[in-house]
Motif scaffolding. Sequence first.
Motif: not given
Length: 427
Positions: A243-250
């Motif tokens: 979930a953290a990766c999805r939020r900061v991916l961009d």
Amino acid sequence: MTSETVDEWRRPGPTAAQRRLDRYFGLAATLLALFSLTLVRSTGAFLLGSPPSGLEQVLWTIAVPLPLIWRRRYPAATALVVSAAFIGAQARAVPEWQLSQWALFAAIFTLGAWGRDRRLARRLRIGVIAAMFVWMAISYTINYRSLPPDAFENAVGPVPPLLAAIVTGVMINLLFFGFAYFFGETAWIAARRQHQLAEQAEQLRRSQAEAREHAVIGERVRIARELHDVVAHHVSVMGVQAAACRRVLDKDPAKARTALASIEESARTAVDELRRMLGVLRAHDREPAEAPQQAAGIDQVETLVGRAREAGLAASLGVYGDPTPLPGSVSQAVYRVVQEAVTNTLKHATGARTLDVRIRYLAQEVEVEVTDDGRATRPPNADGLGLVGMRERVATHGGELEVGPRTGGGWRVRVRIPLPVTAGRPA
């Protein structure tokens, strides 16, 4: 087995094969008795007196052994009929008495061995034996009157001849009937013991089946607990990191790469622990050299705290007191409790920002406390696998488990496990 239970036990009736064997036995005894009658008539040795007609001799000879064909099916009736026929044949001076007396022996023995009502069987046997001695007294009285004057002219012993004859007859009959009674009782006791052994074997078989069933259930519970501890923790951590990766991916690819690396590490660790657990379950098939690696223990709690940090929590670990080497099972139990507490914080504690893990080495116990500042999304399930697993692990070592909300907010898990007293630790 009590005496009352012994009297209440009923020996099962004869099988079809045994009844068939009795028929053969009774017929064979009858034929042998007829053959014995033929031999006695051929010698002319009529010791009991002048015999009746040949037909009557044959009928009485058949009447004594023939009821033996029902000896195990109707032992009481057989004993009564055979004893009555024996006395009748003796009263009628039938010369065949050798096979007849053994038929009487078999009837008394069978009543003792197969009589289902033990009290009735004892009374009938005693009654039959008493009747035989009464008949013997009557027979001596009758024969004494018909003795010729020179019957004992060759007697040379110190005992009066008539008394010697009576004592000899009584002694022989006591042995005869005593053995018939004793062997019959012994056969019945042997059958009862065999029945008891069969019952005990059946109870043992049921106990073994129940023990195997309990062992299977216990093994399933252990597997479920291990799977929950291994899989739930790592999957929860991977979920949070994903979930953290999805939020900061961009916005921040570098942080996304770090989160993905943590997910990869958690997945690899989960697979390794699954392999270790499966290795333990298959340990009985392995050689000692192939034993699985040691399970995670208290020294790896720092790794759990590190994963919580990677998941975004301000996690800290404090160790108080002088660290003491713990038994392997206690060390693993502490690790699993901390692992489950961290997992619950990641899964269920809404708004949790901090996680505090404290390990205290006390004089006679080790205490572990895990707290967070989040809000539980739902009331704790006392029957959930996580809490059940923690409770079982702690109870195995005689420890105490406290789980519940803190006064100032958040959640606390506290465990105290007693330690074995050693020479280096003060009491």
